[in-house]
Design a protein around this motif. Sequence first.
Motif, PDB file in Angstrom:
ATOM      1  N   VAL A  46       0.832  -1.208   0.000  1.00 39.92           N
ATOM      2  CA  VAL A  46       0.000   0.000   0.000  1.00 39.92           C
ATOM      3  C   VAL A  46       0.864   1.255   0.000  1.00 39.92           C
ATOM      4  O   VAL A  46       0.596   2.220  -0.722  1.00 39.92           O
ATOM      5  N   ALA A  47       1.927   1.245   0.809  1.00 36.99           N
ATOM      6  CA  ALA A  47       2.789   2.422   0.918  1.00 36.99           C
ATOM      7  C   ALA A  47       3.471   2.741  -0.404  1.00 36.99           C
ATOM      8  O   ALA A  47       3.502   3.890  -0.838  1.00 36.99           O
ATOM      9  N   LEU A  48       4.026   1.737  -1.058  1.00 35.02           N
ATOM     10  CA  LEU A  48       4.710   1.974  -2.329  1.00 35.02           C
ATOM     11  C   LEU A  48       3.718   2.322  -3.433  1.00 35.02           C
ATOM     12  O   LEU A  48       4.019   3.124  -4.319  1.00 35.02           O
ATOM     13  N   SER A  49       2.529   1.731  -3.389  1.00 31.75           N
ATOM     14  CA  SER A  49       1.511   2.063  -4.391  1.00 31.75           C
ATOM     15  C   SER A  49       1.096   3.522  -4.285  1.00 31.75           C
ATOM     16  O   SER A  49       0.749   4.161  -5.285  1.00 31.75           O
ATOM     17  N   ALA A  50       1.143   4.065  -3.064  1.00 28.76           N
ATOM     18  CA  ALA A  50       0.724   5.450  -2.845  1.00 28.76           C
ATOM     19  C   ALA A  50       1.677   6.455  -3.478  1.00 28.76           C
ATOM     20  O   ALA A  50       1.311   7.616  -3.674  1.00 28.76           O
ATOM     21  N   VAL A  51       2.901   6.034  -3.803  1.00 28.62           N
ATOM     22  CA  VAL A  51       3.844   6.953  -4.452  1.00 28.62           C
ATOM     23  C   VAL A  51       3.257   7.476  -5.757  1.00 28.62           C
ATOM     24  O   VAL A  51       3.487   8.630  -6.151  1.00 28.62           O
ATOM     25  N   HIS A  52       2.468   6.629  -6.411  1.00 30.28           N
ATOM     26  CA  HIS A  52       1.847   7.031  -7.676  1.00 30.28           C
ATOM     27  C   HIS A  52       0.968   8.263  -7.503  1.00 30.28           C
ATOM     28  O   HIS A  52       0.868   9.105  -8.411  1.00 30.28           O
ATOM     29  N   GLN A  53       0.302   8.381  -6.327  1.00 31.88           N
ATOM     30  CA  GLN A  53      -0.596   9.501  -6.104  1.00 31.88           C
ATOM     31  C   GLN A  53       0.144  10.831  -6.113  1.00 31.88           C
ATOM     32  O   GLN A  53      -0.438  11.864  -6.450  1.00 31.88           O
ATOM     33  N   GLU A  54       1.412  10.815  -5.756  1.00 34.60           N
ATOM     34  CA  GLU A  54       2.191  12.050  -5.750  1.00 34.60           C
ATOM     35  C   GLU A  54       2.448  12.557  -7.166  1.00 34.60           C
ATOM     36  O   GLU A  54       2.774  13.715  -7.367  1.00 34.60           O
ATOM     37  N   PHE A  55       2.297  11.662  -8.134  1.00 32.47           N
ATOM     38  CA  PHE A  55       2.581  12.027  -9.526  1.00 32.47           C
ATOM     39  C   PHE A  55       1.349  11.809 -10.393  1.00 32.47           C
ATOM     40  O   PHE A  55       1.435  11.415 -11.554  1.00 32.47           O
ATOM     41  N   SER A  56       0.181  12.076  -9.799  1.00 31.93           N
ATOM     42  CA  SER A  56      -1.077  11.862 -10.504  1.00 31.93           C
ATOM     43  C   SER A  56      -1.235  12.786 -11.699  1.00 31.93           C
ATOM     44  O   SER A  56      -2.071  12.552 -12.575  1.00 31.93           O
ATOM     45  N   THR A  57      -0.441  13.858 -11.738  1.00 28.34           N
ATOM     46  CA  THR A  57      -0.521  14.783 -12.880  1.00 28.34           C
ATOM     47  C   THR A  57       0.249  14.271 -14.090  1.00 28.34           C
ATOM     48  O   THR A  57       0.210  14.879 -15.159  1.00 28.34           O
ATOM     49  N   GLU A  58       0.997  13.167 -13.901  1.00 27.86           N
ATOM     50  CA  GLU A  58       1.748  12.602 -15.020  1.00 27.86           C
ATOM     51  C   GLU A  58       0.778  11.819 -15.912  1.00 27.86           C
ATOM     52  O   GLU A  58       0.444  10.676 -15.649  1.00 27.86           O
ATOM     53  N   HIS A  59       0.293  12.447 -16.945  1.00 29.29           N
ATOM     54  CA  HIS A  59      -0.715  11.837 -17.811  1.00 29.29           C
ATOM     55  C   HIS A  59      -0.077  10.757 -18.691  1.00 29.29           C
ATOM     56  O   HIS A  59       1.070  10.853 -19.095  1.00 29.29           O
ATOM     57  N   GLY A  60      -0.868   9.770 -19.000  1.00 32.04           N
ATOM     58  CA  GLY A  60      -0.433   8.742 -19.935  1.00 32.04           C
ATOM     59  C   GLY A  60       0.441   7.668 -19.339  1.00 32.04           C
ATOM     60  O   GLY A  60       0.930   6.805 -20.070  1.00 32.04           O
ATOM     61  N   VAL A  61       0.679   7.665 -18.020  1.00 30.69           N
ATOM     62  CA  VAL A  61       1.510   6.635 -17.398  1.00 30.69           C
ATOM     63  C   VAL A  61       0.612   5.529 -16.866  1.00 30.69           C
ATOM     64  O   VAL A  61      -0.262   5.766 -16.031  1.00 30.69           O
ATOM     65  N   ASP A  62       0.822   4.338 -17.355  1.00 28.31           N
ATOM     66  CA  ASP A  62       0.074   3.164 -16.911  1.00 28.31           C
ATOM     67  C   ASP A  62       0.845   2.526 -15.754  1.00 28.31           C
ATOM     68  O   ASP A  62       1.882   1.902 -15.958  1.00 28.31           O
ATOM     69  N   PHE A  63       0.335   2.704 -14.525  1.00 23.30           N
ATOM     70  CA  PHE A  63       1.012   2.204 -13.332  1.00 23.30           C
ATOM     71  C   PHE A  63       0.315   0.948 -12.840  1.00 23.30           C
ATOM     72  O   PHE A  63      -0.902   0.945 -12.610  1.00 23.30           O
ATOM     73  N   ARG A  64       1.082  -0.117 -12.653  1.00 19.87           N
ATOM     74  CA  ARG A  64       0.510  -1.387 -12.224  1.00 19.87           C
ATOM     75  C   ARG A  64       1.295  -1.966 -11.056  1.00 19.87           C
ATOM     76  O   ARG A  64       2.508  -1.809 -10.980  1.00 19.87           O
ATOM     77  N   VAL A  65       0.573  -2.645 -10.173  1.00 18.84           N
ATOM     78  CA  VAL A  65       1.174  -3.279  -8.999  1.00 18.84           C
ATOM     79  C   VAL A  65       0.838  -4.762  -9.024  1.00 18.84           C
ATOM     80  O   VAL A  65      -0.304  -5.142  -9.262  1.00 18.84           O
ATOM     81  N   LYS A  66       1.855  -5.582  -8.740  1.00 13.81           N
ATOM     82  CA  LYS A  66       1.675  -7.035  -8.752  1.00 13.81           C
ATOM     83  C   LYS A  66       2.325  -7.632  -7.514  1.00 13.81           C
ATOM     84  O   LYS A  66       3.456  -7.301  -7.180  1.00 13.81           O
ATOM     85  N   VAL A  67       1.580  -8.495  -6.827  1.00 14.47           N
ATOM     86  CA  VAL A  67       2.109  -9.202  -5.660  1.00 14.47           C
ATOM     87  C   VAL A  67       2.082 -10.692  -5.953  1.00 14.47           C
ATOM     88  O   VAL A  67       1.041 -11.243  -6.303  1.00 14.47           O
ATOM     89  N   VAL A  68       3.228 -11.337  -5.807  1.00 14.30           N
ATOM     90  CA  VAL A  68       3.357 -12.772  -6.046  1.00 14.30           C
ATOM     91  C   VAL A  68       3.654 -13.459  -4.717  1.00 14.30           C
ATOM     92  O   VAL A  68       4.565 -13.049  -3.993  1.00 14.30           O
TER      93      VAL A  68
END
Length: 254
Positions: free
Chosen positions: A123-145
Amino acid sequence: MLNASPMAALSFVDNSSIEERSAGKWYIRGLEIEGRKQQGERLLQVRLEERNRIARELHDTLLQTFFGALYQLGVAVDSLPPESQVKSKLDPILHILELGIEEGRNAIQGLRSSDSRRSDLVVALSAVHQEFSTEHGVDFRVKVVGQQQPLRPAIQDEIYRIGREALVNAFCHAAAKRIELELEYTSSGLTMRVLDDGCGMDPQVLDTGRQGHWGLTGMRERAARIGGLLKIFSSSSAGTEIQLSVPTRFAVQL
């Protein structure tokens, strides 16, 4: 029982001694584990206090200086006529200063973040994406194995710092269209991967780091400090992959 042979009695005494020694070993082992736990908690507290101190100093000195420079430069640029050639040259500098201040804010916020906000590494690392929500066109994905394992707080904190640095670099500098975060839990340890399809890193920067920047150096130092292995693969055609592996005996909380 009264007719038991001396040998039988001796055997009974020996077995009792073995059990006592075994119990003693388990007791000592328990003390060692508890001692390591307390040492890790003290180390974490010291690091939190040190980060808060550094965050205050950065905000009160460097960041405030940048704010002042940005304000003064903005006033000077606004006073120039729109068609001025000087204005066209200064506008990009203003933009660079704004980006630098934003990165500084993010760094200070990261320093001041408490562990309670990072109790779940995914959750913490996924939240980093929110800091860069203005970066349009970036497909951000999270995977846990695999099955998530409870990590030692001090080790998890270092893993978070490495992952955050890798993600910030990907969002800010890779010009990527796709960024992936993968956490793989196995019986042998934890592997974290940050991948992007961006422009890659210059080989010299990858080898020695960018002059005046300590991101890659810091990641390598953190990885070594927790007994982990950091690998970085990068090319202009395939993007960048940053991979951190930490053995179970170091990472998982007992």
